[in-house]
Motif scaffolding. Sequence first.
Motif, PDB file in Angstrom:
ATOM      1  N   GLY A 136      21.839  89.851  69.942  1.00  0.00           N
ATOM      2  CA  GLY A 136      20.925  90.548  69.850  1.00  0.00           C
ATOM      3  C   GLY A 136      19.646  91.203  71.059  1.00  0.00           C
ATOM      4  N   LEU A 137      19.232  92.348  70.944  1.00  0.00           N
ATOM      5  CA  LEU A 137      18.439  92.060  71.692  1.00  0.00           C
ATOM      6  C   LEU A 137      17.602  91.082  72.858  1.00  0.00           C
ATOM      7  N   SER A 138      17.229  90.873  71.846  1.00  0.00           N
ATOM      8  CA  SER A 138      16.449  89.150  72.658  1.00  0.00           C
ATOM      9  C   SER A 138      16.981  88.117  72.755  1.00  0.00           C
ATOM     10  N   GLY A 139      18.592  87.506  72.672  1.00  0.00           N
ATOM     11  CA  GLY A 139      19.734  87.031  73.273  1.00  0.00           C
ATOM     12  C   GLY A 139      19.846  86.619  71.932  1.00  0.00           C
ATOM     13  N   GLU A 140      20.421  85.486  72.185  1.00  0.00           N
ATOM     14  CA  GLU A 140      21.580  84.526  70.936  1.00  0.00           C
ATOM     15  C   GLU A 140      20.958  84.373  70.502  1.00  0.00           C
ATOM     16  N   VAL A 141      21.300  84.371  68.515  1.00  0.00           N
ATOM     17  CA  VAL A 141      20.249  83.380  67.564  1.00  0.00           C
ATOM     18  C   VAL A 141      21.061  83.036  66.706  1.00  0.00           C
ATOM     19  N   VAL A 142      21.318  81.438  66.723  1.00  0.00           N
ATOM     20  CA  VAL A 142      21.784  81.468  65.642  1.00  0.00           C
ATOM     21  C   VAL A 142      21.826  81.597  63.654  1.00  0.00           C
ATOM     22  N   TYR A 143      22.692  81.636  63.107  1.00  0.00           N
ATOM     23  CA  TYR A 143      22.134  81.159  61.926  1.00  0.00           C
ATOM     24  C   TYR A 143      22.939  80.185  61.326  1.00  0.00           C
ATOM     25  N   GLU A 144      22.133  80.230  60.091  1.00  0.00           N
ATOM     26  CA  GLU A 144      23.010  79.201  59.151  1.00  0.00           C
ATOM     27  C   GLU A 144      23.855  79.669  57.802  1.00  0.00           C
ATOM     28  N   PHE A 145      25.007  80.434  58.501  1.00  0.00           N
ATOM     29  CA  PHE A 145      25.706  81.226  57.076  1.00  0.00           C
ATOM     30  C   PHE A 145      25.779  80.556  55.796  1.00  0.00           C
ATOM     31  N   GLN A 146      25.988  80.927  55.104  1.00  0.00           N
ATOM     32  CA  GLN A 146      25.978  80.791  53.135  1.00  0.00           C
ATOM     33  C   GLN A 146      26.900  81.481  52.489  1.00  0.00           C
ATOM     34  N   ALA A 147      27.914  81.629  52.349  1.00  0.00           N
ATOM     35  CA  ALA A 147      29.106  82.238  51.385  1.00  0.00           C
ATOM     36  C   ALA A 147      28.797  81.171  49.681  1.00  0.00           C
ATOM     37  N   SER A 148      28.569  81.834  48.870  1.00  0.00           N
ATOM     38  CA  SER A 148      28.184  81.028  47.570  1.00  0.00           C
ATOM     39  C   SER A 148      29.213  82.661  46.211  1.00  0.00           C
ATOM     40  N   PRO A 149      29.914  82.434  45.705  1.00  0.00           N
ATOM     41  CA  PRO A 149      30.822  82.702  44.554  1.00  0.00           C
ATOM     42  C   PRO A 149      30.130  83.516  43.570  1.00  0.00           C
ATOM     43  N   LEU A 150      29.774  84.352  43.541  1.00  0.00           N
ATOM     44  CA  LEU A 150      29.406  85.364  42.266  1.00  0.00           C
ATOM     45  C   LEU A 150      30.616  85.240  41.063  1.00  0.00           C
ATOM     46  N   THR A 151      30.606  84.949  39.996  1.00  0.00           N
ATOM     47  CA  THR A 151      31.530  85.019  38.801  1.00  0.00           C
ATOM     48  C   THR A 151      31.354  85.683  37.226  1.00  0.00           C
ATOM     49  N   ASP A 152      32.169  85.429  36.758  1.00  0.00           N
ATOM     50  CA  ASP A 152      31.981  86.119  35.767  1.00  0.00           C
ATOM     51  C   ASP A 152      33.053  85.333  34.959  1.00  0.00           C
ATOM     52  N   GLY A 153      32.233  84.514  34.273  1.00  0.00           N
ATOM     53  CA  GLY A 153      32.302  83.121  33.329  1.00  0.00           C
ATOM     54  C   GLY A 153      33.856  82.667  34.481  1.00  0.00           C
ATOM     55  N   SER A 154      35.327  82.818  34.755  1.00  0.00           N
ATOM     56  CA  SER A 154      35.754  81.827  35.739  1.00  0.00           C
ATOM     57  C   SER A 154      35.985  82.237  35.831  1.00  0.00           C
ATOM     58  N   LYS A 155      36.136  83.747  36.492  1.00  0.00           N
ATOM     59  CA  LYS A 155      36.809  84.868  37.495  1.00  0.00           C
ATOM     60  C   LYS A 155      35.692  85.304  38.461  1.00  0.00           C
ATOM     61  N   VAL A 156      36.046  84.917  39.925  1.00  0.00           N
ATOM     62  CA  VAL A 156      35.527  85.050  40.755  1.00  0.00           C
ATOM     63  C   VAL A 156      35.125  86.747  41.009  1.00  0.00           C
ATOM     64  N   THR A 157      34.111  86.897  41.051  1.00  0.00           N
ATOM     65  CA  THR A 157      33.933  88.708  41.585  1.00  0.00           C
ATOM     66  C   THR A 157      33.781  89.064  42.796  1.00  0.00           C
ATOM     67  N   GLY A 158      32.784  88.394  43.531  1.00  0.00           N
ATOM     68  CA  GLY A 158      32.588  88.457  44.560  1.00  0.00           C
ATOM     69  C   GLY A 158      31.609  87.041  44.909  1.00  0.00           C
ATOM     70  N   ALA A 159      30.734  87.032  45.969  1.00  0.00           N
ATOM     71  CA  ALA A 159      29.754  86.222  47.022  1.00  0.00           C
ATOM     72  C   ALA A 159      28.724  86.999  46.877  1.00  0.00           C
ATOM     73  N   VAL A 160      28.035  86.142  47.539  1.00  0.00           N
ATOM     74  CA  VAL A 160      26.359  86.231  48.376  1.00  0.00           C
ATOM     75  C   VAL A 160      26.309  85.326  49.341  1.00  0.00           C
ATOM     76  N   LEU A 161      26.178  86.379  50.073  1.00  0.00           N
ATOM     77  CA  LEU A 161      26.002  85.809  51.647  1.00  0.00           C
ATOM     78  C   LEU A 161      25.053  85.818  52.286  1.00  0.00           C
ATOM     79  N   SER A 162      24.416  85.082  53.152  1.00  0.00           N
ATOM     80  CA  SER A 162      22.877  84.416  53.446  1.00  0.00           C
ATOM     81  C   SER A 162      22.906  84.112  54.408  1.00  0.00           C
ATOM     82  N   PHE A 163      21.875  84.340  55.371  1.00  0.00           N
ATOM     83  CA  PHE A 163      21.707  84.336  56.617  1.00  0.00           C
ATOM     84  C   PHE A 163      20.529  83.591  56.900  1.00  0.00           C
ATOM     85  N   GLU A 164      20.226  82.147  57.465  1.00  0.00           N
ATOM     86  CA  GLU A 164      18.909  81.615  58.058  1.00  0.00           C
ATOM     87  C   GLU A 164      18.957  81.467  58.940  1.00  0.00           C
ATOM     88  N   ASP A 165      17.684  81.452  60.373  1.00  0.00           N
ATOM     89  CA  ASP A 165      17.648  81.326  61.058  1.00  0.00           C
ATOM     90  C   ASP A 165      17.245  80.008  61.479  1.00  0.00           C
TER      91      ASP A 165
END
Length: 347
Positions: A77-106
Amino acid sequence: MTHRDAKPILAGIPLPVMLIDTDYRITLTNPSLLELFGHDPGGMNALTLLRQAPVLAAMDTAIRDGQKGNARFIFNGLSGEVVYEFQASPLTDGSKVTGAVLSFEDRSQAEDSEIIRRDFVANISHELRTPLTGLTGFIETLRTTARNDPDARDRFLEIMENEAHRMNRMVSDLLSLSRVQADERVRPRNLVNVAGVVRSVIATLEGKLKDASVEVATTGLSEEAEVMADRDQLIQLFLNLIENAIKYGGRGKTVHVGLSQVPQDATLRMPAFRIDIRDEGDGIDPLHLPRLTERFYRVDDHRSREMGGTGLGLAIVKHIINRHRGRLKITSNQGVGSCFSVILPAP
């Protein structure tokens, strides 16, 4: 859960978060994510937006395998390089995956702290190893070849005493640095006359000034200059700076100490008091100036050790000034001298 239900929940999460569907299309974002990327990436393909192999693999783990995926995401970014811990958690409808939640922790601050800790341990180990090795060698010599040599014994004992004093100063400075850092976020709440503090410090150093044949020329110290401060820390601050000016200014020279009022400091954006401490020494190569306040950084390692320096004095000065919401300005001309300017906000 519908997007209408999820939107206020995502908005309440302080971390940057987005939702994607099974085609990796971004379907929902929160305000923190918009702040991170500078725009709303809604509708974009997350693969195109993120484009880092470990991150893409983590998303595949969530979408294709229905398992949580983690990765290290580096954002430039503008302030330089920033390191994030990226996490992808599945979203499910019963046993079916419908998408994912993506989060970024500095994680930048945590990683920087770990680097500082490792460097600190390495530095202090190096700083203590040299005198300890010397002491061990002298003790062995005194027990053997120099046992019956009074001249050698006296010479070695004097060196050992000096090394022991230097280690004691280092431990003392380390404790001071630790205390200063612990208080750094606590703003001082007492009005202190900084001119009076500087006058007191100069009086305290009268013996050292006489021994070094150094004069002190002062200007502006007769004026009242009150700042919100910790008096003990200000004493420590100016002791460090004026002692340095005495040591590195040279015998028979003059240390110039001046106090002036700044109607509006451009950096602090408020009225301030400026205290200049200038020596008439050899000066410092501009290459070294940005690093002078680093722990254990020395321009001339051998000379600093000879003078009893620990390499921590200016680091302590920096943290004290930070606590007082001020700033330190260092200027130097080789062959002319150096000036350390402390700018403290007026109340």
